[in-house]
Scaffold this active site. Structure first.
Site, PDB file in Angstrom:
ATOM      1  N   TRP A 126       0.851  -1.243   0.074  1.00 58.62           N
ATOM      2  CA  TRP A 126       0.154  -0.079  -0.083  1.00 58.62           C
ATOM      3  C   TRP A 126       0.854   1.198  -0.010  1.00 58.62           C
ATOM      4  CZ3 TRP A 126      -4.916   1.131  -1.079  1.00 58.62           C
ATOM      5  CH2 TRP A 126      -5.722   0.221  -1.029  1.00 58.62           C
ATOM      6  N   TRP A 133     -18.062  21.505   1.037  1.00 59.56           N
ATOM      7  CA  TRP A 133     -17.697  20.591   2.460  1.00 59.56           C
ATOM      8  C   TRP A 133     -18.126  22.095   3.433  1.00 59.56           C
ATOM      9  CZ3 TRP A 133     -16.451  15.759   2.608  1.00 59.56           C
ATOM     10  CH2 TRP A 133     -15.602  15.209   1.405  1.00 59.56           C
ATOM     11  N   TRP A 152      -6.282   9.590   3.502  1.00 54.97           N
ATOM     12  CA  TRP A 152      -7.395  10.935   3.731  1.00 54.97           C
ATOM     13  C   TRP A 152      -8.236  10.819   2.522  1.00 54.97           C
ATOM     14  CZ3 TRP A 152      -9.581  13.202   7.544  1.00 54.97           C
ATOM     15  CH2 TRP A 152      -8.892  13.480   8.710  1.00 54.97           C
TER      16      TRP A 152
HETATM   17  C1  LIG Z   1      -6.193   9.179   7.085  1.00 59.52           C
HETATM   18  C2  LIG Z   1      -4.844   8.225   7.042  1.00 59.52           C
HETATM   19  C3  LIG Z   1      -3.615   8.984   7.267  1.00 59.52           C
HETATM   20  C4  LIG Z   1      -2.365   8.121   7.163  1.00 59.52           C
HETATM   21  N1  LIG Z   1      -1.207   8.896   7.262  1.00 59.52           N
HETATM   22  C5  LIG Z   1      -0.072   8.326   7.094  1.00 59.52           C
HETATM   23  C6  LIG Z   1       1.189   9.009   7.295  1.00 59.52           C
HETATM   24  O1  LIG Z   1       1.131  10.203   7.212  1.00 59.52           O
HETATM   25  N2  LIG Z   1       2.420   8.356   7.171  1.00 59.52           N
HETATM   26  C7  LIG Z   1       2.424   6.995   7.303  1.00 59.52           C
HETATM   27  O2  LIG Z   1       3.574   6.028   7.070  1.00 59.52           O
HETATM   28  N3  LIG Z   1       1.224   6.188   7.008  1.00 59.52           N
HETATM   29  C8  LIG Z   1      -0.006   6.858   7.028  1.00 59.52           C
HETATM   30  N4  LIG Z   1      -1.143   6.098   7.036  1.00 59.52           N
HETATM   31  C9  LIG Z   1      -1.052   4.481   6.749  1.00 59.52           C
HETATM   32  C10 LIG Z   1      -1.093   3.811   8.050  1.00 59.52           C
HETATM   33  O3  LIG Z   1      -2.035   4.246   8.985  1.00 59.52           O
HETATM   34  C11 LIG Z   1       0.267   3.830   8.877  1.00 59.52           C
HETATM   35  O4  LIG Z   1       1.268   3.599   8.203  1.00 59.52           O
HETATM   36  C12 LIG Z   1       0.334   2.683   9.819  1.00 59.52           C
HETATM   37  O5  LIG Z   1      -0.802   3.040  10.877  1.00 59.52           O
HETATM   38  C13 LIG Z   1       1.781   2.699  10.732  1.00 59.52           C
HETATM   39  O6  LIG Z   1       1.774   1.929  11.554  1.00 59.52           O
HETATM   40  P1  LIG Z   1       2.721   0.670  11.518  1.00 59.52           P
HETATM   41  O7  LIG Z   1       4.006   1.247  11.203  1.00 59.52           O
HETATM   42  O8  LIG Z   1       2.619  -0.098  13.071  1.00 59.52           O
HETATM   43  O9  LIG Z   1       2.002  -0.118  10.385  1.00 59.52           O
HETATM   44  P2  LIG Z   1       2.088  -1.780  10.240  1.00 59.52           P
HETATM   45  O10 LIG Z   1       0.642  -2.110  10.139  1.00 59.52           O
HETATM   46  O11 LIG Z   1       3.225  -2.292  10.865  1.00 59.52           O
HETATM   47  O12 LIG Z   1       2.298  -1.658   8.469  1.00 59.52           O
HETATM   48  C14 LIG Z   1       3.917  -1.720   8.126  1.00 59.52           C
HETATM   49  C15 LIG Z   1       4.199  -0.331   7.107  1.00 59.52           C
HETATM   50  O13 LIG Z   1       3.365  -0.648   6.195  1.00 59.52           O
HETATM   51  C16 LIG Z   1       2.908   0.678   5.908  1.00 59.52           C
HETATM   52  N5  LIG Z   1       1.431   0.688   5.747  1.00 59.52           N
HETATM   53  C17 LIG Z   1       0.746   0.274   6.538  1.00 59.52           C
HETATM   54  N6  LIG Z   1      -0.727   0.567   6.498  1.00 59.52           N
HETATM   55  C18 LIG Z   1      -0.646   1.417   5.419  1.00 59.52           C
HETATM   56  C19 LIG Z   1      -1.682   2.281   4.647  1.00 59.52           C
HETATM   57  N7  LIG Z   1      -3.101   1.858   4.947  1.00 59.52           N
HETATM   58  N8  LIG Z   1      -1.254   2.772   3.859  1.00 59.52           N
HETATM   59  C20 LIG Z   1       0.101   3.064   3.364  1.00 59.52           C
HETATM   60  N9  LIG Z   1       1.239   2.554   4.001  1.00 59.52           N
HETATM   61  C21 LIG Z   1       0.729   1.570   5.026  1.00 59.52           C
HETATM   62  C22 LIG Z   1       3.449   1.667   6.696  1.00 59.52           C
HETATM   63  O14 LIG Z   1       4.698   2.005   6.112  1.00 59.52           O
HETATM   64  C23 LIG Z   1       3.751   1.001   7.846  1.00 59.52           C
HETATM   65  O15 LIG Z   1       4.781   1.271   8.671  1.00 59.52           O
HETATM   66  C24 LIG Z   1      -2.409   6.671   6.846  1.00 59.52           C
HETATM   67  C25 LIG Z   1      -3.508   5.940   6.957  1.00 59.52           C
HETATM   68  C26 LIG Z   1      -4.723   6.807   7.164  1.00 59.52           C
HETATM   69  C27 LIG Z   1      -6.101   5.969   6.927  1.00 59.52           C
END
Ligand SMILES: Cc1cc2nc3c(=O)[nH]c(=O)nc-3n(C[C@H](O)[C@H](O)[C@H](O)COP(=O)(O)OP(=O)(O)OC[C@H]3O[C@@H](n4cnc5c(N)ncnc54)[C@H](O)[C@@H]3O)c2cc1C
Length: 502
Positions: free
Chosen positions: A300, A329, A405
């Protein structure tokens, strides 16, 4: 001018070609493509590192103080690791992005640099800045070599059969696996060997930068690549197996929490992918459900990064689906402030926002819930939430933040359909059934039972000093449906079939 020249003349050594590595969002020495290339040629080529502190750029891009703080502390670790290999890290300041070519050009001349190496950033302004730097360096007769290192597969390398960018995740992922396999799988690069001494002293790293005082306790986010690798190993060994079942429950320590380290580049996505593959007998899309799901999340991140490069409008506050830019909005500073503070009267939303405000991080399920709540229940422009997140997240990353978002607002690529609106109270009951997470961040509700904690009765709220709800979900849902249906009705021509998927 020049400490370097003086030292060099004193030592009487001949001039050596010097390679300069420009660090940005890749603050590590292992598996760093630019650093690896700069340190691979003739062993007597001196190598310098540089990091440009750019407060103007940070402000313009809403970089959170917590993120700046982590960057500065990561630089300190990086500087030590580089110095141990005779690579001094220099810190220079460029007040605005426009100053960067001049500041870097002066430094390159002062230290007689013959080549510049860096890893690409794909956002519009960053790509423009890099282009200006390369043009300026060409004028100075200095080679620039950029690398694709921020993602596993370079943006532009995963395209449909008719050579278009993918706009839907599942076919992107399928093709991404195929391209990775064509590339021979994933490989990580070693940290550089010791280099020839340059006689240049590393710079002092500032403890903070004016205007970026972090409200977040730095001990929550120990800095540097050793910490990042430790977290990765610990996660792969103990939580990866259960990731699929645990990942949606914010009270469980079920995800890697590596995002801050991926954002500043203390760990690379290749290192993450390799760790998951090693834990899954080398399998990428079969085997253990935990590793397979985690790999999918990493993809993703790749998907959204590819989107940023293929559709630069998303960096310019424009919706991926242009027609949704016509949505009117609501403007409600009062409701927006309540959302920011974690005072909406919806316990799971408030707990999540308070987690962000106090730790700089928020669990993924909660990011979806609060983003959906802001854009659907409060019907407030996703751009306001996107900015608030960037200004407060320790892991703020434009591609994933914008993607998340726009997914929640139903304006983005492969977004949630507008009619699938989360009910935030039901989300709380499903993903935080016993209210453990709510109890942690909304302590005024801690004494309520597992049912009432998700939607306390009015009298109880009043007694505990907890807000009443600021939005009625059923009528908010009707408002969203009406607005999106009106958009569809306005569309004069039938939409052409989406030919980007194959
Ligand atoms: C509204 C919104 C805003 C977000 N803003 C950011 C942001 O600014 N920076 C950011 O890194 N992620 C963002 N995310 C994606 C995701 O929420 C975070 O990457 C994740 O929560 C990070 O936690 P983790 O490292 O424990 O993820 P894990 O669940 O351990 O996943 C491993 C890695 O995969 C990537 N990843 C996981 N989920 C997503 C996802 N849905 N989209 C893209 N990459 C993903 C991240 O790099 C993450 O560190 C956003 C998601 C939403 C819905």
């Amino acid at each position: 001018m020049s400490t370097y020249r003086t030292l060099w003349n004193l030592s009487g050594s001949p001039p050596v070609p010097r390679n300069l590595v420009w660090f940005r969002s890749d603050l590590r020495i292992a598996d760093n493509s630019a650093l690896h290339a700069a340190t691979s040629p003739a062993p007597d080529a001196g190598v310098l590192g540089v990091f440009v502190i750019s407060p103007g750029e940070w402000t313009a891009h809403d970089v959170a103080p917590a993120r700046v703080d982590l960057i500065l502390r990561s630089l300190r670790v990086l500087s030590g690791d580089l110095a141990a290999r005779n690579i001094p890290l220099l810190i220079v300041t460029a007040h605005t992005p426009r100053d960067v070519p001049k500041v870097l050009g002066e430094l390159a001349q002062r230290y007689r640099v013959s080549a510049l190496y860096f890893n690409r950033e794909y956002e519009v302004n960053e790509a423009r800045r890099d282009h200006l730097v390369c043009t300026a360096f060409a004028g100075l007769g200095i080679d620039c070599t950029p690398f694709d290192d921020r993602v596993v597969l370079a943006p532009g390398s995963v395209r449909t059969l008719d050579d278009r960018p993918y706009t839907v995740f599942t076919p992107f992922k399928k093709r991404w696996f195929a391209v990775l396999s064509d590339h021979g799988g994933v490989r990580v690069l070693r940290a550089p060997k010791d280099q020839s001494p340059t006689g240049v002293m590393p710079s002092e790293i500032p403890a903070s930068v004016e205007g970026f005082l972090s409200p977040v306790d730095p001990s929550l986010w120990p800095a540097g690549e050793h910490e990042a690798i430790k977290r990765l190993r610990r996660f792969a060994a103990s939580r990866l197996d259960r990731y699929k079942s645990d990942r949606d429950h914010p009270a469980i320590d079920g995800t890697s929490v590596l995002s801050p380290y991926l954002a500043c580049g203390a760990v690379s996505p290749r290192q993450c992918l390799l760790a998951a593959l090693q834990a899954n007998d080398g399998l990428i899309d079969s085997g253990g459900p935990g590793p397979v799901q985690w790999i999918s999340e990493l993809v993703w991140r790749e998907f959204y990064t590819h989107i940023v490069q293929a559709f630069p409008r998303v960096c310019k506050h424009r919706a991926f689906k242009p027609e949704t830019d016509r949505i009117a909005w609501r403007e409600s500073p009062r409701d927006f402030d309540a959302w920011c503070r974690g005072d909406t009267g919806v316990p799971i939303v408030d707990a999540a926002m308070r987690q962000l405000n106090t730790t700089g991080w928020m669990h993924n399920r909660l990011r979806m819930i609060v983003a959906m709540y802001l854009t659907k229940d409060l019907f407030i422009d996703w751009r306001m939430g996107e900015r608030y997140f960037m200004r407060n997240l320790v892991d703020g990353y434009l591609a994933s933040n914008n993607g998340g978002w726009q997914w929640s607002a139903s304006t983005g690529t492969d977004a949630a359909p507008y009619f699938r609106i989360f009910n935030p109270v039901s989300q709380g009951r499903t993903y935080d059934a016993q209210g453990l997470f709510i109890r942690r961040f909304v302590p005024e509700l801690a004494g309520l039972d597992d049912d009432a904690i998700h939607d306390p009765p009015s009298l109880v709220r009043a007694r505990l000093g907890y807000s009443g709800v600021i939005a009625d979900h059923a009528s908010a849902r009707a408002r969203v449906m009406k607005a999106f249906k009106a958009l569809n009705a306005e569309a004069r021509v039938p939409r052409a079939p989406d030919r980007t998927q194959s």
